[in-house]
Design a protein around this motif. Structure first.
Motif, PDB file in Angstrom:
ATOM      1  N   CYS A  30       0.840  -1.193   0.000  1.00  0.00           N
ATOM      2  CA  CYS A  30       0.000   0.000   0.000  1.00  0.00           C
ATOM      3  C   CYS A  30       0.879   1.249   0.000  1.00  0.00           C
ATOM      4  CB  CYS A  30      -0.915   0.003   1.226  1.00  0.00           C
ATOM      5  SG  CYS A  30      -1.952   1.469   1.330  1.00  0.00           S
ATOM      6  N   ARG A  34      -0.290   2.554   5.074  1.00  0.00           N
ATOM      7  CA  ARG A  34      -1.338   2.164   6.022  1.00  0.00           C
ATOM      8  C   ARG A  34      -1.514   0.664   5.919  1.00  0.00           C
ATOM      9  NH1 ARG A  34      -6.330   5.255   4.125  1.00  0.00           N
ATOM     10  NH2 ARG A  34      -7.324   4.127   5.815  1.00  0.00           N
ATOM     11  N   ILE A  36      -3.821  -1.426   5.221  1.00  0.00           N
ATOM     12  CA  ILE A  36      -5.100  -1.795   4.612  1.00  0.00           C
ATOM     13  C   ILE A  36      -4.842  -2.829   3.531  1.00  0.00           C
ATOM     14  CG2 ILE A  36      -6.273   0.368   5.160  1.00  0.00           C
ATOM     15  CD1 ILE A  36      -5.809   1.242   2.239  1.00  0.00           C
ATOM     16  N   LYS A  39      -8.551  -1.443  -1.361  1.00  0.00           N
ATOM     17  CA  LYS A  39      -9.128  -0.107  -1.500  1.00  0.00           C
ATOM     18  C   LYS A  39     -10.035  -0.083  -2.712  1.00  0.00           C
ATOM     19  CE  LYS A  39      -8.982   4.499  -0.806  1.00  0.00           C
ATOM     20  NZ  LYS A  39     -10.252   4.876  -0.286  1.00  0.00           N
ATOM     21  N   TYR A  40     -11.235   0.450  -2.529  1.00  0.00           N
ATOM     22  CA  TYR A  40     -12.141   0.683  -3.645  1.00  0.00           C
ATOM     23  C   TYR A  40     -12.052   2.144  -4.024  1.00  0.00           C
ATOM     24  CZ  TYR A  40     -16.427   1.652  -6.198  1.00  0.00           C
ATOM     25  OH  TYR A  40     -17.327   2.081  -7.144  1.00  0.00           O
ATOM     26  N   ASN A  41     -11.867   2.420  -5.312  1.00  0.00           N
ATOM     27  CA  ASN A  41     -11.816   3.772  -5.822  1.00  0.00           C
ATOM     28  C   ASN A  41     -13.051   3.977  -6.695  1.00  0.00           C
ATOM     29  OD1 ASN A  41     -11.349   6.035  -7.568  1.00  0.00           O
ATOM     30  ND2 ASN A  41      -9.162   5.905  -7.074  1.00  0.00           N
ATOM     31  N   THR A  48      -8.157  -2.223  -5.607  1.00  0.00           N
ATOM     32  CA  THR A  48      -6.744  -2.570  -5.519  1.00  0.00           C
ATOM     33  C   THR A  48      -6.524  -3.390  -4.265  1.00  0.00           C
ATOM     34  OG1 THR A  48      -6.161  -0.487  -6.614  1.00  0.00           O
ATOM     35  CG2 THR A  48      -4.387  -1.668  -5.468  1.00  0.00           C
ATOM     36  N   TYR A  50      -3.589  -5.118  -1.753  1.00  0.00           N
ATOM     37  CA  TYR A  50      -2.200  -4.925  -1.348  1.00  0.00           C
ATOM     38  C   TYR A  50      -1.709  -6.192  -0.657  1.00  0.00           C
ATOM     39  CZ  TYR A  50      -3.645  -0.145  -2.251  1.00  0.00           C
ATOM     40  OH  TYR A  50      -4.151   0.992  -2.844  1.00  0.00           O
ATOM     41  N   GLU A  79     -14.284  -5.093  -0.571  1.00  0.00           N
ATOM     42  CA  GLU A  79     -14.125  -3.964  -1.498  1.00  0.00           C
ATOM     43  C   GLU A  79     -15.169  -4.035  -2.605  1.00  0.00           C
ATOM     44  OE1 GLU A  79     -12.418  -1.542  -0.492  1.00  0.00           O
ATOM     45  OE2 GLU A  79     -11.377  -2.660   1.085  1.00  0.00           O
ATOM     46  N   HIS A  82     -18.326  -2.518  -1.443  1.00  0.00           N
ATOM     47  CA  HIS A  82     -18.401  -1.067  -1.667  1.00  0.00           C
ATOM     48  C   HIS A  82     -18.782  -0.780  -3.116  1.00  0.00           C
ATOM     49  CE1 HIS A  82     -16.917   0.209   2.196  1.00  0.00           C
ATOM     50  NE2 HIS A  82     -15.749  -0.405   2.054  1.00  0.00           N
ATOM     51  N   GLU A 112     -19.304   0.879   5.987  1.00  0.00           N
ATOM     52  CA  GLU A 112     -18.544  -0.355   6.187  1.00  0.00           C
ATOM     53  C   GLU A 112     -19.458  -1.550   6.453  1.00  0.00           C
ATOM     54  OE1 GLU A 112     -15.251  -0.774   5.600  1.00  0.00           O
ATOM     55  OE2 GLU A 112     -15.462   1.273   4.857  1.00  0.00           O
TER      56      GLU A 112
END
Length: 156
Positions: A30, A34, A36, A39-41, A48, A50, A79, A82, A112
């Protein structure tokens, strides 16, 4: 079959089965420094993962167990939750329009919880206790933040 090949196969199966329309990226680490796993963009419609963070989390939660692919698939499912949440955009708009920090924490928790609810359907083939442990630990700090807000408000 190599671990990463198994993971990609599992993710592709979820994408096809549930008609998830996102770009998928897998990175070693990442860049945000962090811990995590994914991650959802929304802007890019991408997820993505990690791998180093996922490996670290998996080793911490399930020491000595060979469950990396299963763990990573849960992170992907969250993710994807989301990405497929029909309420996400409205919740983000509500969050952005809210200045009250306590209300923002409650909205974050709702975002969440929604993603985890959707994720459970995506990995229905995994044991409930495995999934629920990851979900519980992931949500823990959100529940604490909201709980602290109730105390600050004099409610609890």
């Amino acid at each position: 079959m190599l671990v990463n090949e198994r993971l990609i196969q599992k993710i592709n199966h979820m994408v096809e089965t549930f008609n998830i329309s996102v770009e998928i990226h897998i990175e070693a680490k990442c860049p945000l420094n962090r811990n995590i796993g994914g991650k959802y963009n929304a802007g890019e419609q991408s997820i993505t993962l990690y791998l180093e963070e996922i490996q670290s989390q998996c080793g911490w939660m399930f020491p000595g167990e060979d469950v990396f692919v299963e763990y990573a698939s849960v992170i992907f499912a969250h993710e994807a939750g989301h990405a497929t949440d029909p309420y996400l955009q409205k919740l983000v708009e509500l969050y952005d329009a809210t200045e009250d920090e306590f209300k923002r924490k409650k909205i974050e928790l709702l975002v969440e919880v929604q993603a985890w609810k959707i994720a459970s359907a995506l990995v229905h083939d995994l044991p409930d206790d495995f999934f629920n442990k990851i979900k519980r630990i992931s949500l823990e700090h959100h529940y604490k933040a909201v709980s602290q807000g109730f105390k600050d408000e004099g409610v609890a």
